[in-house]
Structure formats: structure tokens, C-alpha cells
Design a protein around this motif. Sequence first.
Motif, mmCIF file in Angstrom:
data_model
loop_
_atom_site.group_PDB
_atom_site.id
_atom_site.type_symbol
_atom_site.label_atom_id
_atom_site.label_comp_id
_atom_site.label_asym_id
_atom_site.label_seq_id
_atom_site.Cartn_x
_atom_site.Cartn_y
_atom_site.Cartn_z
ATOM 1 N N GLU A 188 0.853 -1.198 0.000
ATOM 2 C CA GLU A 188 0.000 0.000 0.000
ATOM 3 C C GLU A 188 0.881 1.237 0.000
ATOM 4 N N GLY A 189 0.488 2.257 -0.751
ATOM 5 C CA GLY A 189 1.275 3.473 -0.756
ATOM 6 C C GLY A 189 0.577 4.604 -1.467
ATOM 7 N N SER A 190 1.280 5.726 -1.572
ATOM 8 C CA SER A 190 0.711 6.894 -2.251
ATOM 9 C C SER A 190 1.844 7.763 -2.775
ATOM 10 N N PRO A 191 1.631 8.429 -3.919
ATOM 11 C CA PRO A 191 2.654 9.334 -4.449
ATOM 12 C C PRO A 191 2.745 10.596 -3.601
ATOM 13 N N GLN A 192 3.977 11.026 -3.336
ATOM 14 C CA GLN A 192 4.225 12.265 -2.601
ATOM 15 C C GLN A 192 5.372 12.983 -3.285
ATOM 16 N N SER A 242 8.300 11.057 -5.203
ATOM 17 C CA SER A 242 8.509 9.739 -4.607
ATOM 18 C C SER A 242 7.179 9.032 -4.386
ATOM 19 N N PHE A 243 7.273 7.723 -4.185
ATOM 20 C CA PHE A 243 6.095 6.939 -3.826
ATOM 21 C C PHE A 243 6.317 6.427 -2.411
ATOM 22 N N HIS A 244 5.448 6.859 -1.497
ATOM 23 C CA HIS A 244 5.567 6.482 -0.095
ATOM 24 C C HIS A 244 4.874 5.144 0.122
ATOM 25 N N ILE A 245 5.607 4.200 0.719
ATOM 26 C CA ILE A 245 5.080 2.862 0.986
ATOM 27 C C ILE A 245 4.808 2.722 2.477
ATOM 28 N N ALA A 246 3.603 2.296 2.792
ATOM 29 C CA ALA A 246 3.189 2.189 4.189
ATOM 30 C C ALA A 246 3.897 1.021 4.873
ATOM 31 N N LEU A 273 9.738 7.893 -7.937
ATOM 32 C CA LEU A 273 8.734 7.496 -8.930
ATOM 33 C C LEU A 273 9.366 7.172 -10.286
ATOM 34 N N LEU A 274 10.449 7.874 -10.637
ATOM 35 C CA LEU A 274 11.155 7.619 -11.897
ATOM 36 C C LEU A 274 10.224 7.679 -13.104
ATOM 37 N N GLY A 275 9.283 8.631 -13.034
ATOM 38 C CA GLY A 275 8.368 8.831 -14.151
ATOM 39 C C GLY A 275 7.175 7.896 -14.174
ATOM 40 N N ARG A 276 7.079 6.986 -13.219
ATOM 41 C CA ARG A 276 5.964 6.045 -13.192
ATOM 42 C C ARG A 276 4.692 6.739 -12.730
ATOM 43 N N GLN A 277 3.593 6.455 -13.400
ATOM 44 C CA GLN A 277 2.299 7.041 -13.058
ATOM 45 C C GLN A 277 1.573 6.107 -12.097
ATOM 46 N N LEU A 278 1.833 6.289 -10.812
ATOM 47 C CA LEU A 278 1.236 5.417 -9.807
ATOM 48 C C LEU A 278 0.172 6.171 -9.025
ATOM 49 N N GLN A 279 -0.910 5.464 -8.722
ATOM 50 C CA GLN A 279 -2.005 6.039 -7.951
ATOM 51 C C GLN A 279 -1.923 5.562 -6.511
ATOM 52 N N ALA A 280 -2.560 6.293 -5.622
ATOM 53 C CA ALA A 280 -2.598 5.895 -4.217
ATOM 54 C C ALA A 280 -3.402 4.610 -4.065
ATOM 55 N N SER A 309 -2.134 -1.695 -8.928
ATOM 56 C CA SER A 309 -2.738 -3.014 -8.738
ATOM 57 C C SER A 309 -4.090 -2.872 -8.065
ATOM 58 N N PRO A 310 -5.100 -2.357 -8.789
ATOM 59 C CA PRO A 310 -6.400 -2.081 -8.167
ATOM 60 C C PRO A 310 -7.130 -3.320 -7.700
ATOM 61 N N GLU A 311 -6.795 -4.503 -8.267
ATOM 62 C CA GLU A 311 -7.540 -5.705 -7.901
ATOM 63 C C GLU A 311 -6.867 -6.510 -6.795
ATOM 64 N N SER A 312 -5.688 -6.061 -6.366
ATOM 65 C CA SER A 312 -4.983 -6.828 -5.335
ATOM 66 C C SER A 312 -5.592 -6.591 -3.970
ATOM 67 N N ASN A 313 -5.285 -7.473 -3.051
ATOM 68 C CA ASN A 313 -5.736 -7.349 -1.669
ATOM 69 C C ASN A 313 -5.121 -6.106 -1.055
ATOM 70 N N PRO A 314 -5.922 -5.169 -0.538
ATOM 71 C CA PRO A 314 -5.342 -3.961 0.035
ATOM 72 C C PRO A 314 -4.483 -4.232 1.262
ATOM 73 N N ALA A 315 -4.706 -5.354 1.939
ATOM 74 C CA ALA A 315 -3.823 -5.699 3.054
ATOM 75 C C ALA A 315 -2.468 -6.079 2.476
ATOM 76 N N ILE A 316 -1.425 -5.644 3.143
ATOM 77 C CA ILE A 316 -0.087 -5.908 2.642
ATOM 78 C C ILE A 316 0.217 -7.403 2.757
ATOM 79 N N SER A 317 0.597 -8.002 1.656
ATOM 80 C CA SER A 317 1.032 -9.386 1.661
ATOM 81 C C SER A 317 2.134 -9.547 0.643
ATOM 82 N N ILE A 318 2.912 -10.580 0.796
ATOM 83 C CA ILE A 318 4.062 -10.784 -0.071
ATOM 84 C C ILE A 318 4.032 -12.224 -0.564
ATOM 85 N N SER A 319 4.154 -12.400 -1.885
ATOM 86 C CA SER A 319 4.109 -13.753 -2.439
ATOM 87 C C SER A 319 4.963 -13.848 -3.668
ATOM 88 N N ARG A 320 5.192 -15.051 -4.066
ATOM 89 C CA ARG A 320 5.871 -15.287 -5.337
ATOM 90 C C ARG A 320 4.798 -15.645 -6.345
#
Length: 376
Positions: free
Chosen positions: A246-250, A253-257, A269-276, A357-368
Motif C-alpha cells: 500500500e502506498g501513495s505518491p508524494q 517519490s512513492f511512499h510505501i506504508a 517514482l522515476l516517471g511512473r504514473q502510480l495512484q494511491a 494493482s487495483p484488484e490486489s488485496n489492500p492488506a499488505i502481503s508478499i508472495s511469489r
Amino acid sequence: MNQDAFLELNSVACRYGNTKVLNDINLSIQRGEFVALLGSSGCGKTTLLRVLAGFIAPSSGTVSVRQRDVTYMPPDKRGMALVFQSYALWPHMTVAQNIGYGLKLKGVAKAAIAERVNAMQKLLGLDGLGARKPAALSGGQRQRVALGRALAVDPEILLLDEPLSNLDARIRLTVRHELRALQKRLGITAVHVTHDREEAMVMADRIVILNTGEIAQQGTPEDVYNRPASAFVAAFMGAENVLFLEGSPQGDSFHIAAGPANAAGSVALLGRQLQAGAVEARFRPEAAQLLPMDTPIAAPGMTFTGEVTAVSYPGGHWRHSVRLGDREIMADAPRAFEPGDRVQVHVGPDALFLFNSPESNPAISISRSAAGKAHA
């Protein structure tokens, strides 16, 4: 139409019955360029090559060579030659007869055929093998005969349908460099179908990645490797580890919770168009730096904490499976950590690929990801 293009596809689509295999393909290739069509099985790359060759007529769209429409022109009138995956050599013919077969079909005089065949044998290191039949040749020699047969007719465009896949690994490494050097020396335009990303990287001027019949990204090998345009491309190019954060552009930079396996942080951000909101972050095992828990880290990027669960040695480095939360990622290191060791996994900002990743689980999780495993 691109007036500078030598070979061009405009809005090409192709169907097999009700199944759409290619969808609105637009591609311009310059004279002398080596282009690799890269993708997994079923993505449409071989169908696209066969449309170029004239073996399949597109459902819509056009194929042009030097601004001349060749969409419905027969294969032998297009100025192209195709090297098949199976080589398709005539088993009852000698090396010389196989190489000269296309010239014979064109009605070329015997003396001219013999001269051209001799030139091809010398060019491809087949001197002294002209009287042999394919069964008496190695895999690498058969590949050269198939290439010689294609080049003997002096094509403007060389089409390659995974011609190295039947070779063993050691020979394949040698032949791919020989083929690339030959293409550059002759200045021929080449389109090469492969599912091997390393093969595409070392041979092509430009890589075109296909996914479900569409172009997912195209660019130089460096571009598609270091600047993937989507999570699919990142996974296909080796970024097998995936994190949902989870994060938001600031600003820039993109701030990661903060989460169970990471402190709060930010990356450029390096030019990436990321949404909160939820983002999908990918990185390669070799891009991760594995460190003991007590090692201070001042470098930019993100650091995750976890536990080593398995260690293997694929050669040149140690590969670790690291549990972060309830999932696992892979990370390489120059030395082996022990299973059970608590470690830090640091990923630099240039190696951490972020995508909305609008369809991902908003809870932070990590997977392969399963997709990453499929394309490894």
C-alpha cells in the motif's frame, strides 16, 4: 503507413475459427534490423511469423515490404526465407542438394547453383560436408544447412522459427552468436521467434513481447529488461518475486506504508504514473541484497525482514527462499545463510518495479507469483 519502415504490419488480426490469436498488431521493422518476437506458448508469436511468411492469411490488416502490400502474395514471391524449428531438411538429399533446393525450384542453372552452394558451405563452415546426408550431421551442422538453404536464395528478410530450440545448451550458445554475427555481416533483416528471453536479449536489436495475441511491450533489450511497462513484462523478464503493498505518491517519490515485513519507506517514482492505494512491486532474485539483521542499511530502496527457509547453489551464487510474513520470495547472495536465520532483504529503487494493482488485496502481503514461476 511508416514511410521509413522496410517491413510493416498494420492492424493485423488473425483468427482460428472463433478464437482470436492476433489482435491489432502494429509493427514497423527497419532494413537490417534483428527483431525477436518473445513470448510463452500460445501468445501468437509463431502465428505472426507465419502471417509474415504468407502461410497464413490475416483476418484483417496488411503486411507490407518496402511500402508494397504483400498480404495475400504467395510465400515464394515475398523475398523472404523461413528457417523452421525442425530444420525440415530432405533426408534423402545431401547437404549440397538441400542448400541448393530453393535455387533449383527457381530454375537457376546448375553451374550457378553449384557456385552459390559452395559459397554458402564456406560461409557457414560446412566445407567438406557437401556429400553427407542430414542423418550423418550433428544438430549444429543440420541447423547450418537449414540456414544455408534459406540464405542461398538471397532473401531480403530471414524468418527464424525457434531454430535453436533443438540444439543442446552448449551448442546453442555458440550457434546463437554465430547466427547474430552472420546476420550483421550480411546486413539482412531478421525476425526471430523464441520463448527464451536470454536468447532474445543476446541476439536482437529489438524485442517485441507478445501476450495473448497483443504486443505487451517492444524496445531494446535494455529497455524491456530495466523498464518493463507492465507487471506481466516484468515477470516474463525474470522479476519473479511479487509484493502487494500500500502506498501513495508524494512529490517525486512513492511512499510505501509500513507492514508486517517492512518499515515505512519511499522510492523515487522515476516517471511512473502510480495512484494511491495497492501497488504490485516486482524484483528479480539477483537484484535483492541479503543481509544479517544487525547490518545497518543506508542505501535508498526498500528493506524487508524475514527468515531463510531453504538454500541452494545454482552456480556462482547462493539462492535463498525467504519467508516474509506468510509467503516466500527468492533472493541471491554471494554466501550461504542457514535455514532459520533472520535476514534483511534490501531492494534498490531501480530494481523495484512498481505497478498499479487495483484488484490486489489492500492488506499488505508478499508472495511469489504463479506467472513468475511459469516464465522462469
